[in-house]
Design a protein around this motif. Structure first.
Motif, mmCIF file in Angstrom:
data_model
loop_
_atom_site.group_PDB
_atom_site.id
_atom_site.type_symbol
_atom_site.label_atom_id
_atom_site.label_comp_id
_atom_site.label_asym_id
_atom_site.label_seq_id
_atom_site.Cartn_x
_atom_site.Cartn_y
_atom_site.Cartn_z
ATOM 1 N N SER A 460 9.242 12.703 -2.654
ATOM 2 C CA SER A 460 9.794 13.008 -3.975
ATOM 3 C C SER A 460 10.252 11.733 -4.679
ATOM 4 C CB SER A 460 10.963 13.989 -3.842
ATOM 5 O OG SER A 460 10.541 15.190 -3.238
ATOM 6 N N PHE A 461 10.926 10.855 -3.949
ATOM 7 C CA PHE A 461 11.395 9.598 -4.531
ATOM 8 C C PHE A 461 10.214 8.743 -4.991
ATOM 9 C CE2 PHE A 461 12.568 5.118 -4.224
ATOM 10 C CZ PHE A 461 13.734 5.082 -4.962
ATOM 11 N N ALA A 462 9.169 8.672 -4.155
ATOM 12 C CA ALA A 462 7.991 7.880 -4.515
ATOM 13 C C ALA A 462 7.311 8.432 -5.762
ATOM 14 C CB ALA A 462 7.009 7.842 -3.351
ATOM 15 N N SER A 463 7.337 9.756 -5.926
ATOM 16 C CA SER A 463 6.712 10.386 -7.094
ATOM 17 C C SER A 463 7.523 10.135 -8.356
ATOM 18 C CB SER A 463 6.568 11.893 -6.873
ATOM 19 O OG SER A 463 5.799 12.166 -5.728
ATOM 20 N N ILE A 464 8.832 10.319 -8.267
ATOM 21 C CA ILE A 464 9.683 10.286 -9.461
ATOM 22 C C ILE A 464 10.031 8.866 -9.890
ATOM 23 C CG2 ILE A 464 11.969 10.918 -10.348
ATOM 24 C CD1 ILE A 464 11.789 13.456 -8.638
ATOM 25 N N PHE A 465 10.395 8.018 -8.940
ATOM 26 C CA PHE A 465 10.910 6.702 -9.315
ATOM 27 C C PHE A 465 9.929 5.555 -9.057
ATOM 28 C CE2 PHE A 465 14.845 9.163 -8.958
ATOM 29 C CZ PHE A 465 15.448 8.813 -10.158
ATOM 30 N N LEU A 466 9.058 5.694 -8.061
ATOM 31 C CA LEU A 466 8.062 4.645 -7.831
ATOM 32 C C LEU A 466 6.762 4.936 -8.567
ATOM 33 C CD1 LEU A 466 8.545 3.893 -4.015
ATOM 34 C CD2 LEU A 466 9.666 2.841 -5.982
ATOM 35 N N GLU A 467 6.645 6.152 -9.119
ATOM 36 C CA GLU A 467 5.480 6.576 -9.902
ATOM 37 C C GLU A 467 4.205 6.569 -9.061
ATOM 38 O OE1 GLU A 467 5.386 4.254 -13.490
ATOM 39 O OE2 GLU A 467 7.332 5.029 -14.184
ATOM 40 N N PHE A 468 4.333 7.044 -7.808
ATOM 41 C CA PHE A 468 3.195 7.128 -6.895
ATOM 42 C C PHE A 468 2.943 8.575 -6.451
ATOM 43 C CE2 PHE A 468 4.347 2.644 -5.221
ATOM 44 C CZ PHE A 468 3.631 2.051 -6.256
ATOM 45 N N PRO A 469 2.839 9.549 -7.330
ATOM 46 C CA PRO A 469 2.633 10.929 -6.861
ATOM 47 C C PRO A 469 1.330 11.106 -6.088
ATOM 48 C CG PRO A 469 2.258 10.764 -9.225
ATOM 49 C CD PRO A 469 2.863 9.459 -8.801
ATOM 50 N N HIS A 470 0.360 10.251 -6.350
ATOM 51 C CA HIS A 470 -0.939 10.350 -5.681
ATOM 52 C C HIS A 470 -0.889 9.856 -4.238
ATOM 53 C CE1 HIS A 470 -0.519 6.558 -7.863
ATOM 54 N NE2 HIS A 470 -1.180 5.990 -6.872
ATOM 55 N N ARG A 471 0.152 9.138 -3.864
ATOM 56 C CA ARG A 471 0.249 8.615 -2.500
ATOM 57 C C ARG A 471 0.996 9.541 -1.550
ATOM 58 N NH1 ARG A 471 1.720 2.159 -2.773
ATOM 59 N NH2 ARG A 471 0.042 1.497 -4.172
ATOM 60 N N THR A 472 1.548 10.600 -2.052
ATOM 61 C CA THR A 472 2.440 11.434 -1.234
ATOM 62 C C THR A 472 1.711 12.151 -0.110
ATOM 63 O OG1 THR A 472 2.176 13.210 -2.849
ATOM 64 C CG2 THR A 472 4.095 11.780 -3.082
ATOM 65 N N THR A 473 0.435 12.438 -0.283
ATOM 66 C CA THR A 473 -0.330 13.089 0.792
ATOM 67 C C THR A 473 -1.439 12.180 1.305
ATOM 68 O OG1 THR A 473 -1.644 14.201 -0.921
ATOM 69 C CG2 THR A 473 0.134 15.454 0.098
ATOM 70 N N ARG A 474 -2.196 11.588 0.373
ATOM 71 C CA ARG A 474 -3.341 10.775 0.793
ATOM 72 C C ARG A 474 -2.890 9.521 1.543
ATOM 73 N NH1 ARG A 474 -8.712 10.399 -0.830
ATOM 74 N NH2 ARG A 474 -8.386 11.961 -2.452
ATOM 75 N N ASN A 475 -1.790 8.911 1.129
ATOM 76 C CA ASN A 475 -1.348 7.650 1.718
ATOM 77 C C ASN A 475 0.119 7.706 2.128
ATOM 78 O OD1 ASN A 475 -3.786 5.940 1.335
ATOM 79 N ND2 ASN A 475 -3.409 6.385 -0.820
ATOM 80 N N TYR A 476 0.557 8.830 2.674
ATOM 81 C CA TYR A 476 1.971 8.960 3.022
ATOM 82 C C TYR A 476 2.393 7.946 4.080
ATOM 83 C CZ TYR A 476 6.282 10.744 5.010
ATOM 84 O OH TYR A 476 7.560 10.840 5.480
ATOM 85 N N LYS A 477 1.543 7.728 5.087
ATOM 86 C CA LYS A 477 1.899 6.773 6.141
ATOM 87 C C LYS A 477 2.083 5.377 5.569
ATOM 88 C CE LYS A 477 1.917 9.465 9.759
ATOM 89 N NZ LYS A 477 3.126 9.694 10.555
ATOM 90 N N ALA A 478 1.294 5.046 4.532
ATOM 91 C CA ALA A 478 1.461 3.750 3.886
ATOM 92 C C ALA A 478 2.799 3.683 3.157
ATOM 93 C CB ALA A 478 0.310 3.496 2.914
ATOM 94 N N LEU A 479 3.243 4.833 2.625
ATOM 95 C CA LEU A 479 4.542 4.867 1.950
ATOM 96 C C LEU A 479 5.666 4.501 2.913
ATOM 97 C CD1 LEU A 479 4.795 8.007 -0.386
ATOM 98 C CD2 LEU A 479 4.877 5.596 -1.032
ATOM 99 N N LEU A 480 5.529 4.930 4.163
ATOM 100 C CA LEU A 480 6.577 4.665 5.139
ATOM 101 C C LEU A 480 6.782 3.171 5.365
ATOM 102 C CD1 LEU A 480 5.885 7.428 7.829
ATOM 103 C CD2 LEU A 480 7.608 7.424 6.019
#
Length: 643
Positions: A460-480
Motif C-alpha cells: 500500500s505504501f509503495a502504491s500511494i507514496f512511491l507511486e509503484f502500484p505496478h510493482r506490488t504483485t509482479r515485483n513485490y520481492k524487489a520492493l522488499l
C-alpha cells in the motif's frame, strides 16, 4: 427477493453513515435467517465470532461457514494473516469446491503474476494446494464427496470440462502458471490437501473411507504431486483448528545439552547449548512438515537459496564424515520467545521468532533426510518481553552478516513504532500493525479486518507514496529490497504508513459491502494510487517524507478517509478512471505493468502527452449505486450486480 430487500436495507444504512445501526442490523439478519441447518452451540458460537471479527455479517450462514472452514484449514498450513475473501470461490461454476488456497514459497498467492516474481526471485517453487468443501450438515455425504473429488480432478486437468466462475478461473490461471514452470520444482512436486468440512461427527464410515481411498488413488495417478491427503473435518476438529488459529506458535523440544545463563535485567530466562537437529526441525516446521516462514519475520535476511555459503552448509550436512562437526562449523541460531516453560529437559517455547539463523534453518530443512540425533545445532534461546533488549539481540547477532544499519532499524525498530502508533487513534479510526504472526488472533476485542501486516503495508505504501502500484504483485520481492531506504526509513513520518494502511482498510471495506465491484480487486493498488492523486491534485509533487509539510499532507488525506461518504465517492471516481484506462478489461496482465501506471498518470493530468485529458475534464462516471430493480441478479460472489 427477501435477501435482496435485506441487502438494500443494509446498504442504505451503510450509505447513511449509520455504522452502529448497520452492524446491529446485519448481525441480527445473520442470526435470524440462518437457522435452517442448526449446528452445535460451540461451533455456531465460533462461527459467529469469526463472522463478527471479519466483518462478514452480510453473508448467509452457509457462505460464512465456507469462509470459516476455508480459513481454518488454510491456517493449518499458513500462519500469517490473510483474508478468507482471497480463497473463497463462490457459488455456481465452482466445481463443488468452496475454497482454494495456493501457497508458494511461503506466500498465499492471489494473482498469477506473483508466480513469475517468486520463480525469478527465489529460483524455485515450493507449492501447496488446499481444496475445501463445506456443508452445514450433521453427517458426511458420499455423493458430496464424489462431487467434490470430481471437481478437484477436473480443476487439475489440462482442459477442464466443468464451467468455471471468475474466481475459479483466476485460481486455475495461477495453477497453470505454476505447472508451466515445473522445472522450478527443485524441492519436489507440489503437495495437495483436500478437506471436506461439516458440523457432524466423523465415525470412520466404511463407504466414506473407501471413497476417500479412491479419490486419493485418482489424484496420485495424475503424478502431479509428491504428497496427497484427504481429511474429513468434523465439528470437533473445527473447534480444535479454531483454537489453534487463535494461539501463538508453541512447540515442545527436548534440550538436555544446555547451560542456563545467570540472571540478567529484563531477561526472564536465557540458555545456550547444543540442540539435536531432529529437535530443531520441530521448531521450524508445522504438522504437515512445511517450514513456518512467519518465524523469520524478525530475521534481517530472508532465505537466499543456494548461494556459496548455503551450499557449503548443505555439503557438510550431507557428508557422513563431516556433519558431526556441524556445531563447530556453524555460528548457530538465536531464538527469542515470549515465554519458556522448562520441565527438566523438556522445554516449551511460546510465541517465538528465529531472529538469526534463517539460512541455517532452511538448509537444515532441505537436508533433513541426512540428519540424525547426533547432528547438533548451536542455539541461544532467550525469553523476554522487553522490546529494547529484543532489538539489541537482533542487531548484535546480525552484525556478522552483510546487513546495513538502515536495514537493522527497518526490521527491528520501525515496526515497533508502527505497532505503537496505529492504536493511538480512537474508535473506528484505529488500526493494528502486526509485527508477529497471529499477534492479535487471541484478542477478541480486535476486529481482524483492522489488522495490517507487513505485506499489506509495504504494498500500500509503495502504491500511494512511491507511486509503484505496478510493482506490488509482479515485483513485490524487489520492493522488499527497498526496506531501510525507501520503505521503513529511519526518519519517515509515521502518518504516511497509517494513511497507507487505512486507505487499504477502507477500500477493502468498500469491496465487502459492494460499493466497489469485486471485479476491481486486481487493480486495487492502482485504485489506492489514483485515490491519493485525486485528493491532492493541486500538489504536483509529494512533500519530503520527513517534513512537517508531509504531516499536513497526510492529515488532509486522513480527513477524507475518515468521512464515509467522501471516501466512497473518491474511490468510485478512482475506479472510473482505472476502468477507462483499462478499457473495461480489468483482468488483463497489462494493468500490473509500468506502462499502465504511466497511462493512469496521463489520465490524471500528471504525465505529459498531447493526447491526455485536459485538466478541466471530468473523469468518467460509473454508476455504482444499487437501484431496486426486480431483474437484478445475485452473481456468483453473492453480491448484487453493480454494472
Amino acid at each position: 427477493m427477501a435477501y435482496k430487500v435485506a441487502y438494500f436495507k443494509a446498504t442504505y444504512l451503510y450509505r447513511m453513515c449509520q455504522r452502529k445501526l448497520y452492524d446491529k442490523y446485519i448481525y441480527s439478519l445473520y442470526n435470524n435467517n440462518n437457522n435452517n441447518n442448526p449446528m452445535d452451540r460451540i461451533t455456531k458460537s465460533l462461527l459467529e465470532e469469526f463472522v463478527k471479527q471479519n466483518d462478514l455479517g452480510l453473508l448467509p450462514e452457509e457462505t460464512a461457514f465456507e469462509h470459516f472452514t476455508g480459513y481454518l484449514v488454510t491456517s493449518n498450513h499458513f500462519t500469517e494473516t490473510f483474508s478468507s475473501e482471497d480463497i473463497h470461490i463462490g457459488a455456481g461454476g465452482d466445481g463443488g469446491i468452496d475454497t482454494i488456497s495456493i501457497i508458494v514459497n511461503g506466500c498465499l498467492i492471489t494473482d498469477a503474476i506473483e508466480i513469475e516474481d517468486l520463480a525469478e526471485t527465489n529460483g524455485y517453487l515450493d507449492v501447496t494446494l488446499i481444496f475445501n468443501q463445506a456443508e452445514r450438515s450433521s453427517s458426511f455425504d458420499t455423493s458430496k464427496t464424489g462431487q467434490f473429488s470430481f471437481g478437484v480432478l477436473d480443476f487439475l486437468s489440462a482442459t477442464p470440462a466443468l464451467s468455471q466462475n471468475r474466481h475459479l478461473k483466476a485460481k486455475y490461471k495461477i495453477v497453470s502458471e505454476i505447472f508451466n514452470r515445473s522445472s522450478k520444482f527443485k524441492k519436489g512436486n507440489p503437495q495437495c490437501f483436500l478437506y471436506y468440512s461439516t458440523t457432524g461427527k466423523w465415525v470412520n464410515d466404511a463407504n466414506l473411507v473407501a471413497r476417500r481411498a479412491s479419490v486419493l488413488e485418482d489424484i496420485r495417478a495424475l503424478t502431479l504431486f509428491r504428497k496427497v491427503e484427504f481429511e474429513f473435518i468434523d465439528a470437533e476438529r473445527i473447534q480444535k483448528l479454531f483454537r489453534e488459529s487463535k494461539n501463538a506458535i508453541s512447540t515442545e523440544i527436548n534440550f538436555p545439552q544446555k547451560t542456563a545463563l545467570p540472571e540478567l535485567p529484563n531477561i526472564e530466562q536465557a540458555y545456550i547449548g547444543l540442540l539435536s537437529s531432529i529437535e530443531y526441525l520441530k521448531l521450524i516446521q508445522n504438522n504437515n512438515e512445511e517450514v513456518i516462514t512467519s518465524l523469520f519475520y524478525d530475521n534481517v535476511r530472508h532465505w537466499q537459496e543456494w548461494n556459496a555459503v548455503n551450499k557449503e552448509i548443505k555439503e557438510t550436512l550431507e557428508d557422513p564424515n563431516s556433519k558431526i562437526y556441524f556445531p563447530l562449523l556453524n555460528n548457530g541460531v538465536t531464538i527469542i520467545a515470549r515465554r519458556i516453560i522448562p520441565t527438566g529437559n523438556k522445554f516449551v517455547l511460546e510465541d517465538y521468532q528465529i531472529v538469526n539463523g534463517c539460512q541455517t534453518s532452511f538448509v537444515l530443512y532441505e537436508s533433513r533426510m541426512y540428519l540424525n540425533p547426533d547432528v547438533l545445532v548451536p542455539v541461544r534461546i532467550v525469553a523476554t518481553d522487553n522490546t529494547e533488549v529484543r532489538n539489541s539481540i537482533i542487531k548484535a547477532t546480525n552484525r556478522q552478516t552483510e546487513v546495513t544499519q538502515e536495514q537493522l532499524f527497518a526490521l527491528a525498530d520501525f515496526p515497533k513504532k508502527l505497532e505503537t502508533y496505529f492504536p493511538t487513534f480512537e474508535g473506528t479510526k484505529r488500526l493494528y500493525y502486526e509485527r508477529r504472526s497471529r499477534q492479535y488472533n487471541s484478542d477478541e476485542t480486535v476486529e481482524k479486518v483492522r489488522v495490517i501486516n507487513m505485506t499489506i503495508l509495504v504494498r500500500s505504501f509503495a502504491s500511494i507514496f512511491l507511486e509503484f502500484p505496478h510493482r506490488t504483485t509482479r515485483n513485490y520481492k524487489a520492493l522488499l529490497k527497498s526496506i531501510g531506504t525507501e520503505i521503513f526509513y529511519i526518519d519517515h513520518r509515521l502518518e504516511m504508513y497509517y494513511v497507507s494502511a487505512y486507505a487499504y482498510y477502507k477500500l477493502d471495506y468498500l469491496f465487502r459491502v459492494g460499493a466497489i465491484p469485486p471485479a476491481f480487486k486486481p487493480a486495487r493498488y492502482h485504485l489506492l494510487y489514483v485515490f491519493r492523486c485525486l485528493l491532492m491534485s493541486s500538489q504536483k509533487s509529494l512533500p519530503r517524507f520527513n517534513s512537517n509539510d508531509m504531516l499536513k499532507y497526510c492529515e488532509g488525506l486522513m480527513n477524507v478517509l475518515w468521512d464515509d461518504t467522501l471516501v466512497k465517492q473518491k474511490f468510485q471516481e478512482a475506479a472510473g478512471i482505472v476502468y477507462e484506462v483499462a478499457e473495461g478489461d480489468l483482468d488483463r496482465d497489462i494493468i500490473r505493468t509500468e506502462p499502465f501506471t504511466e497511462q493512469i498518470k496521463l489520465a490524471l493530468g500528471i504525465g505529459t502527452n498531447q493526447n491526455q485529458r485536459p485538466s478541466n475534464d471530468q473523469p468518467p462516471k460509473i454508476d455504482f449505486e444499487i437501484t431496486v430493480n426486480p431483474s437484478i441478479d445475485i452473481d456468483d460472489a453473492g453480491q448484487l450486480g453493480l454494472f
